[in-house]
Design an enzyme around this catalytic site. Structure first.
Site, mmCIF file in Angstrom:
data_model
loop_
_atom_site.group_PDB
_atom_site.id
_atom_site.type_symbol
_atom_site.label_atom_id
_atom_site.label_comp_id
_atom_site.label_asym_id
_atom_site.label_seq_id
_atom_site.Cartn_x
_atom_site.Cartn_y
_atom_site.Cartn_z
ATOM 1 N N ARG A 104 0.793 -1.236 0.000
ATOM 2 C CA ARG A 104 0.000 0.000 0.000
ATOM 3 C C ARG A 104 0.821 1.279 0.000
ATOM 4 N NH1 ARG A 104 -3.999 -1.927 4.664
ATOM 5 N NH2 ARG A 104 -5.242 -3.426 3.456
ATOM 6 N N CYS A 135 -9.610 -1.252 5.253
ATOM 7 C CA CYS A 135 -11.075 -1.132 5.286
ATOM 8 C C CYS A 135 -11.578 0.171 5.917
ATOM 9 C CB CYS A 135 -11.673 -2.335 6.004
ATOM 10 S SG CYS A 135 -10.698 -2.937 7.400
ATOM 11 N N HIS A 248 -17.944 -1.906 10.036
ATOM 12 C CA HIS A 248 -17.149 -0.977 10.836
ATOM 13 C C HIS A 248 -17.934 0.331 10.975
ATOM 14 C CE1 HIS A 248 -13.887 -3.691 10.542
ATOM 15 N NE2 HIS A 248 -13.035 -3.021 9.803
HETATM 16 O O1 L14 Z 1 -4.723 -3.501 6.752
HETATM 17 O O2 L14 Z 1 -9.887 -5.629 11.313
HETATM 18 O O3 L14 Z 1 -6.346 -4.467 5.734
HETATM 19 O O4 L14 Z 1 -8.175 -6.859 11.832
HETATM 20 C C1 L14 Z 1 -7.311 -5.701 7.740
HETATM 21 C C2 L14 Z 1 -7.805 -6.367 8.970
HETATM 22 C C3 L14 Z 1 -6.015 -4.190 9.169
HETATM 23 C C4 L14 Z 1 -6.654 -4.840 10.397
HETATM 24 C C5 L14 Z 1 -5.662 -4.286 6.739
HETATM 25 C C6 L14 Z 1 -8.721 -5.983 11.146
HETATM 26 C C7 L14 Z 1 -5.996 -5.075 7.963
HETATM 27 C C8 L14 Z 1 -7.985 -5.351 10.024
#
Ligand code: L14
Ligand code: 25A
Length: 342
Positions: A104, A135, A248
């Site tokens: 990323r 997310c 979320h």
């Molecule tokens: O960077 O809710 O996409 O445990 C995805 C899972 C960050 C933590 C990411 C979680 C991760 C996330």
């Protein structure tokens, strides 16, 4: 073959996981033009049969030579697997859309939310890889983009309330098992999370960094600046895990560069792509995790002035973390690729 009847060979790495399963659902719901669909996972899942669009597909091992003749490879098997196998997939000619955090922040790899910065997709040509953001960042930026374009953003203060499904299939099982154990008066066992998640709020998502923030919190800071292409935005975040399966929720405090009324923000968001305005508090209408499950839209509500500063707003933003937060955003990127580049 003419443009609109062309079909593509698609691979999913991590097809048996929480996000991989949602990718299958989204490809089908959006009628993605698929010729061959190749499902890849770890040794644990080899031979497992998965139904897709009336076909039965046998899961194969994720390996360097699993990508022959693949046009588009969707990765969702964790950052280590992406680092290990995405370059081989790209080398085999596939466009990789990677859902992990592996690439990323690589300046040569585009980080994309199609409603926000679709023009950056062109940079996929650098390495054949496109990164899907975190997310919590995706849903926040879908809601903020119209405000950014209209009045500019100076500072963001965010608190998140994140569902367990973000961690994967094992975390979903852990919340379910702890809740059932509680109801039976049995001991609640924690293994995925460092503490009991049922009936609790954990102010830790991912690991801690030297500055006292978690990685998840700093992802929101760094990824937002990259996607908005603006390092001057001040951002601070607190990311909290809550006992919710899907969706979320986020409290977002926005300081804008110039003034904007609540009515104007509501008007902007009512017609913004990917947004559903749910803002009638008198009637009890505001975004809820239980209402976003299975939805493609990001729900925005509780829009009001922050009366403690000159140009401040508060928003409550909710989205299905497995869909817009992961699988849907990935497939939307793939849709732009086949429409504009392949
Ligand atoms: O960077 O809710 O996409 O445990 C995805 C899972 C960050 C933590 C990411 C979680 C991760 C996330
Ligand atoms: O390793 P990392 O970087 O920490 O990341 C791994 C995490 O990434 C999650 C994923 O969730 C996992 O928890 N993940 C991926 N994208 C995400 C996103 N955007 C994300 N989390 C949040 N946001 P998952 O468990 O739902 O999916 C994992 C998928 O990855 C495949 N996989 C794992 N290791 C692999 C691999 N594929 C190839 N090579 C490897 N070495 C995994 O396939 C799944 O598709 P699988 O076959 O290993 O898992 C099938 C099912 O098995 C269960 N399971 C998990 N761990 C164990 C297990 N069963 C037995 N023993 C275990 N130790 C799971 O229920 C899984 O669904």
């Amino acid at each position: 073959m003419s443009e609109n009847t062309k079909k593509y060979n698609v691979a999913i790495a991590g097809a048996t996981g929480a996000v991989g399963g949602a990718m299958l659902e989204v490809l089908q719901r959006r009628n993605f033009p698929i010729n061959e669909l190749r499902l890849l996972a770890s040794e644990r899942s080899i031979g497992k049969k998965i139904k897709f669009d009336g076909r039965e597909i046998v899961v194969q091992l994720l390996s360097e030579d699993a990508f022959e003749n693949i046009d588009i490879a969707l990765f969702s098997a964790g950052a280590t697997r992406s680092l290990d196998f995405a370059p081989a997939a790209a080398k085999a000619g596939a466009v990789v859309i990677d859902n992990s955090s592996a690439y990323r922040m690589d300046p040569e790899i585009p980080l994309i939310v199609p409603e926000v910065n679709p023009e950056a997709i062109a940079q996929y040509k650098n390495h054949g890889i496109i990164a899907n953001p975190n997310c919590s960042t995706i849903q926040m930026l879908v809601a903020l983009k119209p405000i950014l374009d209209k009045v500019g953003i100076k500072r963001l203060v965010i608190s998140t309330y994140q569902a367990v499904s973000g961690t994967g299939a094992d975390a979903i099982k852990e919340l379910d098992a702890q809740t059932k154990a509680y109801a039976k008066g049995e001991e609640m066992k924690a293994s995925v999370y460092p503490h009991q998640i049922a009936f609790n709020c954990l102010p830790q998502i991912d690991t801690f960094l030297e500055n006292g923030y978690t990685k998840e919190e700093m992802k929101m800071v760094n990824e937002t600046r990259k996607i908005f292409d603006d390092d001057s935005i001040a951002i601070t975040a607190t990311a909290v895990r809550v006992p919710v399966f899907y969706g979320h929720s986020e409290s977002i405090n926005v300081e804008t560069k110039s003034e904007i009324s609540v009515a104007e923000v509501k008007k902007l968001l009512a017609s913004a792509p990917g947004v559903k305005l749910v803002d009638d508090p008198e009637k009890g209408h505001y975004p809820l995790a239980t209402d976003c499950e299975g939805e493609f839209e990001t729900l925005v509500g509780r829009i009001r002035k922050d009366e403690s500063i000159e140009n401040g707003l508060n928003l409550w933003v909710v989205s299905d973390n497995i869909l817009k937060g992961a699988a849907l955003n990935t497939v939307q990127i793939a849709e732009v690729i086949i429409k504009d580049y392949k």
